[in-house]
Motif scaffolding. Structure first.
Motif, PDB file in Angstrom:
ATOM      1  N   ARG A  23      -6.837   4.306 -62.790  1.00  0.00           N
ATOM      2  CA  ARG A  23      -8.212   4.065 -63.247  1.00  0.00           C
ATOM      3  C   ARG A  23      -8.733   2.714 -62.757  1.00  0.00           C
ATOM      4  O   ARG A  23      -9.431   1.999 -63.473  1.00  0.00           O
ATOM      5  CB  ARG A  23      -8.325   4.189 -64.751  1.00  0.00           C
ATOM      6  N   ASN A  24      -8.338   2.345 -61.538  1.00  0.00           N
ATOM      7  CA  ASN A  24      -8.769   1.087 -60.909  1.00  0.00           C
ATOM      8  C   ASN A  24      -8.385  -0.152 -61.707  1.00  0.00           C
ATOM      9  O   ASN A  24      -9.053  -1.185 -61.621  1.00  0.00           O
ATOM     10  CB  ASN A  24     -10.279   1.106 -60.629  1.00  0.00           C
ATOM     11  N   ASN A  25      -7.317  -0.058 -62.478  1.00  0.00           N
ATOM     12  CA  ASN A  25      -6.832  -1.195 -63.257  1.00  0.00           C
ATOM     13  C   ASN A  25      -5.442  -1.566 -62.732  1.00  0.00           C
ATOM     14  O   ASN A  25      -4.500  -0.792 -62.880  1.00  0.00           O
ATOM     15  CB  ASN A  25      -6.769  -0.823 -64.748  1.00  0.00           C
ATOM     16  N   PRO A  26      -5.297  -2.738 -62.079  1.00  0.00           N
ATOM     17  CA  PRO A  26      -4.010  -3.082 -61.487  1.00  0.00           C
ATOM     18  C   PRO A  26      -2.898  -3.085 -62.528  1.00  0.00           C
ATOM     19  O   PRO A  26      -3.092  -3.504 -63.665  1.00  0.00           O
ATOM     20  CB  PRO A  26      -4.222  -4.466 -60.897  1.00  0.00           C
ATOM     21  N   ARG A  27      -1.727  -2.602 -62.094  1.00  0.00           N
ATOM     22  CA  ARG A  27      -0.597  -2.492 -63.019  1.00  0.00           C
ATOM     23  C   ARG A  27       0.699  -2.809 -62.294  1.00  0.00           C
ATOM     24  O   ARG A  27       0.877  -2.467 -61.130  1.00  0.00           O
ATOM     25  CB  ARG A  27      -0.530  -1.059 -63.562  1.00  0.00           C
ATOM     26  N   ILE A  28       1.597  -3.466 -63.019  1.00  0.00           N
ATOM     27  CA  ILE A  28       2.982  -3.633 -62.590  1.00  0.00           C
ATOM     28  C   ILE A  28       3.813  -2.890 -63.622  1.00  0.00           C
ATOM     29  O   ILE A  28       3.645  -3.068 -64.827  1.00  0.00           O
ATOM     30  CB  ILE A  28       3.415  -5.113 -62.546  1.00  0.00           C
ATOM     31  N   ARG A  29       4.727  -2.070 -63.120  1.00  0.00           N
ATOM     32  CA  ARG A  29       5.567  -1.272 -64.009  1.00  0.00           C
ATOM     33  C   ARG A  29       6.974  -1.263 -63.438  1.00  0.00           C
ATOM     34  O   ARG A  29       7.164  -1.101 -62.227  1.00  0.00           O
ATOM     35  CB  ARG A  29       4.994   0.144 -64.072  1.00  0.00           C
ATOM     36  N   VAL A  30       7.948  -1.456 -64.303  1.00  0.00           N
ATOM     37  CA  VAL A  30       9.346  -1.380 -63.893  1.00  0.00           C
ATOM     38  C   VAL A  30      10.118  -0.692 -65.012  1.00  0.00           C
ATOM     39  O   VAL A  30       9.857  -0.923 -66.189  1.00  0.00           O
ATOM     40  CB  VAL A  30       9.924  -2.784 -63.558  1.00  0.00           C
ATOM     41  N   LYS A  31      11.022   0.208 -64.629  1.00  0.00           N
ATOM     42  CA  LYS A  31      11.811   0.899 -65.645  1.00  0.00           C
ATOM     43  C   LYS A  31      13.214   1.137 -65.141  1.00  0.00           C
ATOM     44  O   LYS A  31      13.448   1.354 -63.955  1.00  0.00           O
ATOM     45  CB  LYS A  31      11.159   2.204 -66.079  1.00  0.00           C
ATOM     46  N   MET A  32      14.153   1.063 -66.080  1.00  0.00           N
ATOM     47  CA  MET A  32      15.560   1.299 -65.766  1.00  0.00           C
ATOM     48  C   MET A  32      16.358   1.413 -67.057  1.00  0.00           C
ATOM     49  O   MET A  32      15.841   1.124 -68.144  1.00  0.00           O
ATOM     50  CB  MET A  32      16.126   0.194 -64.874  1.00  0.00           C
ATOM     51  N   SER A  33      17.590   1.821 -66.927  1.00  0.00           N
ATOM     52  CA  SER A  33      18.437   1.978 -68.106  1.00  0.00           C
ATOM     53  C   SER A  33      19.098   0.666 -68.528  1.00  0.00           C
ATOM     54  O   SER A  33      19.690   0.596 -69.596  1.00  0.00           O
ATOM     55  CB  SER A  33      19.504   3.042 -67.860  1.00  0.00           C
ATOM     56  N   ASP A  34      18.991  -0.371 -67.715  1.00  0.00           N
ATOM     57  CA  ASP A  34      19.522  -1.692 -68.073  1.00  0.00           C
ATOM     58  C   ASP A  34      18.488  -2.421 -68.930  1.00  0.00           C
ATOM     59  O   ASP A  34      17.649  -3.169 -68.426  1.00  0.00           O
ATOM     60  CB  ASP A  34      19.852  -2.505 -66.820  1.00  0.00           C
TER      61      ASP A  34
END
Length: 113
Positions: A23-34
């Motif tokens: 939706r034109n909104n900058p995002r940083i996303r990170v995911k992991m099991s640690d």
């Protein structure tokens, strides 16, 4: 954020992160099991976290750290010199697009159209 923290975060985001703009909104996303790693990243970015259930039986739940908007742009700028060429190009395009957006008007002044 110290230079050492920025370098650690840049390495994590370069390998495991996602830079996008829903939706034109900058995002940083990170995911992991640690989970300890995600908690550290969330603390550095001042990001929210949540758990995602395992995708399959026997898998671990994933922890997600996410930040959007101006705060995401600020983090992108902080780690930009430390990212790989591909991630640098993506972050730069998101920063540029965010800077080119018209200033947001308060909700009560927006048209109902």
């Amino acid at each position: 954020m110290t230079p050492e923290q920025a370098a650690w975060l840049a390495g994590l985001l370069d390998g495991e992160g996602c830079f996008d703009a829903p939706r034109n909104n900058p995002r940083i996303r990170v995911k992991m099991s640690d989970h300890d790693v995600i908690i550290r990243a969330a603390d550095l970015m001042d990001a929210s976290t949540h758990l995602e259930p395992p995708g399959r039986n026997g898998y671990k739940p994933l922890m997600v750290a996410q930040i959007t908007g101006a705060r995401a742009v600020a983090v992108m700028r902080a780690v930009l010199p430390l990212l790989s060429a591909r991630r640098t190009a993506k972050a730069t395009s998101l920063i540029t697009a965010y800077a080119a957006r018209p200033a947001s008007r308060p909700r009560h002044l927006r048209s109902a159209a």
